[in-house]
Design an enzyme around this catalytic site. Structure first.
Site, PDB file in Angstrom:
ATOM      1  N   CYS A  70     -12.965  -5.552   9.443  1.00  0.00           N
ATOM      2  CA  CYS A  70     -14.296  -5.721  10.009  1.00  0.00           C
ATOM      3  C   CYS A  70     -14.154  -6.186  11.456  1.00  0.00           C
ATOM      4  CB  CYS A  70     -15.093  -6.744   9.191  1.00  0.00           C
ATOM      5  SG  CYS A  70     -14.411  -8.413   9.282  1.00  0.00           S
ATOM      6  N   HIS A  88       1.350   0.098  -2.025  1.00  0.00           N
ATOM      7  CA  HIS A  88       2.081   0.240  -3.281  1.00  0.00           C
ATOM      8  C   HIS A  88       2.904   1.520  -3.138  1.00  0.00           C
ATOM      9  CE1 HIS A  88       2.868  -0.871  -7.435  1.00  0.00           C
ATOM     10  NE2 HIS A  88       3.006   0.429  -7.637  1.00  0.00           N
ATOM     11  N   SER A 132       5.050  -3.517  -3.798  1.00  0.00           N
ATOM     12  CA  SER A 132       3.612  -3.768  -3.756  1.00  0.00           C
ATOM     13  C   SER A 132       3.385  -4.980  -2.882  1.00  0.00           C
ATOM     14  CB  SER A 132       3.056  -4.079  -5.153  1.00  0.00           C
ATOM     15  OG  SER A 132       2.892  -2.908  -5.885  1.00  0.00           O
ATOM     16  N   GLU A 154      -9.637 -10.346   9.368  1.00  0.00           N
ATOM     17  CA  GLU A 154     -10.585  -9.232   9.327  1.00  0.00           C
ATOM     18  C   GLU A 154     -10.591  -8.523   7.976  1.00  0.00           C
ATOM     19  OE1 GLU A 154      -9.195 -10.144  13.382  1.00  0.00           O
ATOM     20  OE2 GLU A 154      -8.129  -9.667  11.540  1.00  0.00           O
ATOM     21  N   SER A 155      -9.747  -8.856   7.037  1.00  0.00           N
ATOM     22  CA  SER A 155      -9.682  -8.373   5.663  1.00  0.00           C
ATOM     23  C   SER A 155      -8.242  -8.148   5.227  1.00  0.00           C
ATOM     24  CB  SER A 155     -10.541  -7.147   5.393  1.00  0.00           C
ATOM     25  OG  SER A 155     -10.670  -7.002   3.982  1.00  0.00           O
TER      26      SER A 155
END
Length: 159
Positions: free
Chosen positions: A127, A112, A99, A106-107
């Site tokens: 974004c 997982h 994980s 940008e995020s």
């Protein structure tokens, strides 16, 4: 960070297999964001915060190979033209699942994996000028899935 803070985060009891170490990589800080740009995008005529891809890999390979997964996430970031801030991956025993998240200016990209089922679930949200759709080809080449399901959501859509 104090032991109490680690305990509250649930990190005090993490025990890693000596054969598989947790990866913790930090990139350079992101450049400052201009105050006059909110990094919303227009996609298919819709103003939104960005594209969020939900990716399921079936019959996939190398889902327990921590260094390989880390490099694949870096390759995704580079292909998308995004800015890497930090990668944190955690291996699970005994199945070797992983994980983790690549935190981006940008995020993020998260993964997982269930190697015992040859399955992985990924989130790719970006974004601004990044092109998250370019990550899909990277994932296909890296993990050779027999099947890949991709859904795209436009986040923060204007009504």
């Amino acid at each position: 960070m104090s032991q109490d803070a680690l305990f509250q985060l649930g990190m005090d009891s993490v025990v890693l297999n000596t054969a598989q170490k947790e990866e913790n990589t930090t990139a350079q800080p992101a450049p400052a964001v201009c105050d006059d740009k909110d990094h919303f995008i227009e996609k298919n005529g819709v103003l939104c915060a960005g594209s969020h891809f939900i990716v399921d890999l079936f019959e996939a390979e190398r889902l327990d190979d921590l260094p390989y997964i880390q490099q694949t996430l870096v390759d995704c970031v580079n292909a998308a033209g995004a800015t890497l801030l930090h990668i944190h991956l955690h291996p699970f025993e005994p199945n070797g699942g992983v994980s983790g998240v690549a935190v981006l200016a940008e995020s993020h990209i998260s993964i997982h994996s269930w190697p015992e089922r040859n399955y992985a679930a990924l989130d790719i949200f970006m974004c601004g000028d990044a092109e998250p759709e370019r990550c899909i080809d990277v994932l296909q080449r890296a993990f050779s899935p027999g099947r890949i399901d991709v859904q795209e959501l436009l986040r923060g859509r204007s009504a």
